[in-house]
Design a protein around this motif. Structure first.
Motif, mmCIF file in Angstrom:
data_model
loop_
_atom_site.group_PDB
_atom_site.id
_atom_site.type_symbol
_atom_site.label_atom_id
_atom_site.label_comp_id
_atom_site.label_asym_id
_atom_site.label_seq_id
_atom_site.Cartn_x
_atom_site.Cartn_y
_atom_site.Cartn_z
ATOM 1 N N ALA A 116 61.318 13.339 -106.096
ATOM 2 C CA ALA A 116 61.993 12.498 -105.107
ATOM 3 C C ALA A 116 62.827 11.416 -105.781
ATOM 4 O O ALA A 116 63.948 11.126 -105.351
ATOM 5 C CB ALA A 116 60.961 11.870 -104.173
ATOM 6 N N LEU A 117 62.298 10.819 -106.834
ATOM 7 C CA LEU A 117 63.038 9.784 -107.554
ATOM 8 C C LEU A 117 64.300 10.354 -108.185
ATOM 9 O O LEU A 117 65.374 9.739 -108.121
ATOM 10 C CB LEU A 117 62.148 9.141 -108.617
ATOM 11 N N ASN A 118 64.189 11.545 -108.749
ATOM 12 C CA ASN A 118 65.354 12.209 -109.325
ATOM 13 C C ASN A 118 66.429 12.432 -108.266
ATOM 14 O O ASN A 118 67.609 12.162 -108.485
ATOM 15 C CB ASN A 118 64.926 13.536 -109.962
ATOM 16 N N ARG A 119 66.020 12.928 -107.115
ATOM 17 C CA ARG A 119 66.988 13.159 -106.031
ATOM 18 C C ARG A 119 67.559 11.850 -105.495
ATOM 19 O O ARG A 119 68.740 11.778 -105.158
ATOM 20 C CB ARG A 119 66.323 13.930 -104.888
ATOM 21 N N ALA A 120 66.734 10.823 -105.395
ATOM 22 C CA ALA A 120 67.225 9.531 -104.894
ATOM 23 C C ALA A 120 68.249 8.931 -105.852
ATOM 24 O O ALA A 120 69.244 8.350 -105.428
ATOM 25 C CB ALA A 120 66.052 8.572 -104.701
ATOM 26 N N ILE A 121 68.018 9.071 -107.137
ATOM 27 C CA ILE A 121 68.968 8.556 -108.128
ATOM 28 C C ILE A 121 70.304 9.274 -108.007
ATOM 29 O O ILE A 121 71.367 8.663 -108.121
ATOM 30 C CB ILE A 121 68.382 8.684 -109.549
ATOM 31 N N ARG A 122 70.263 10.579 -107.754
ATOM 32 C CA ARG A 122 71.495 11.359 -107.613
ATOM 33 C C ARG A 122 72.115 11.237 -106.225
ATOM 34 O O ARG A 122 73.194 11.762 -105.994
ATOM 35 C CB ARG A 122 71.219 12.826 -107.925
ATOM 36 N N GLY A 123 71.434 10.574 -105.297
ATOM 37 C CA GLY A 123 71.976 10.401 -103.951
ATOM 38 C C GLY A 123 71.814 11.628 -103.077
ATOM 39 O O GLY A 123 72.586 11.836 -102.144
ATOM 40 N N GLU A 124 70.811 12.432 -103.350
ATOM 41 C CA GLU A 124 70.569 13.656 -102.591
ATOM 42 C C GLU A 124 69.292 13.510 -101.762
ATOM 43 O O GLU A 124 68.415 12.712 -102.080
ATOM 44 C CB GLU A 124 70.422 14.854 -103.531
ATOM 45 N N ALA A 125 69.192 14.317 -100.725
ATOM 46 C CA ALA A 125 68.012 14.296 -99.862
ATOM 47 C C ALA A 125 66.856 15.017 -100.546
ATOM 48 O O ALA A 125 67.055 15.918 -101.360
ATOM 49 C CB ALA A 125 68.325 14.959 -98.534
ATOM 50 N N PHE A 126 65.658 14.603 -100.213
ATOM 51 C CA PHE A 126 64.449 15.272 -100.687
ATOM 52 C C PHE A 126 63.426 15.225 -99.571
ATOM 53 O O PHE A 126 63.262 14.194 -98.917
ATOM 54 C CB PHE A 126 63.877 14.578 -101.929
#
Length: 136
Positions: A116-126
């Motif tokens: 989730a943190l990886n996706r949040a950093i990239r601005g993507e939904a998780f």
């Protein structure tokens, strides 16, 4: 990614607090309290994507904290005794239950938190499995 998302790190902070709660739940769940207060303060002012990340982090932290406190209450384990290494003997079945929590629940939610943190950093939904269905 929008410019608004680049300047707002609320999702990353919320996920980091959820993961800190996993590691430091023994110390009276201070990261959980901070996470809930952070969510209540920031949620009305952030984008829908960030709010989704934040709400899922709050739900995940609520579930893991509830599991931990259910184990400590059911097995009559003093949290202060655990945190300070007090004199009261803790029965073996209680220790096994806590070990099961730290071996099964913590790595599962920590792994999901990393994704989730990886996706949040990239601005993507998780979407967390099961929890993500509750959040729109």
């Amino acid at each position: 990614m929008t410019e608004e998302h680049n300047n707002d790190h609320s999702a990353q902070i919320a996920i980091a607090l959820m993961m800190a709660n996993l590691l430091f739940v023994v110390f009276f769940s201070i990261p959980y309290i901070v996470l809930v207060l952070f969510y209540l303060r920031r949620a009305p002012r952030v984008s829908a994507l960030t709010r989704s990340h934040m709400l899922q982090a709050v739900l995940a932290a609520t579930i893991t904290t509830a599991i931990y406190y259910a184990i400590t209450i059911f097995f009559d384990i003093s949290i202060i005794n655990l945190a300070t290494g007090g004199a009261k003997e803790i029965p073996m079945h209680s220790i096994i239950a806590l070990e099961a929590y730290f071996i099964l629940v913590v790595p599962l939610f920590m792994g999901l938190g990393i994704f989730a943190l990886n996706r949040a950093i990239r601005g993507e939904a998780f979407r967390y499995p099961l929890i993500g269905r509750l959040v729109r």
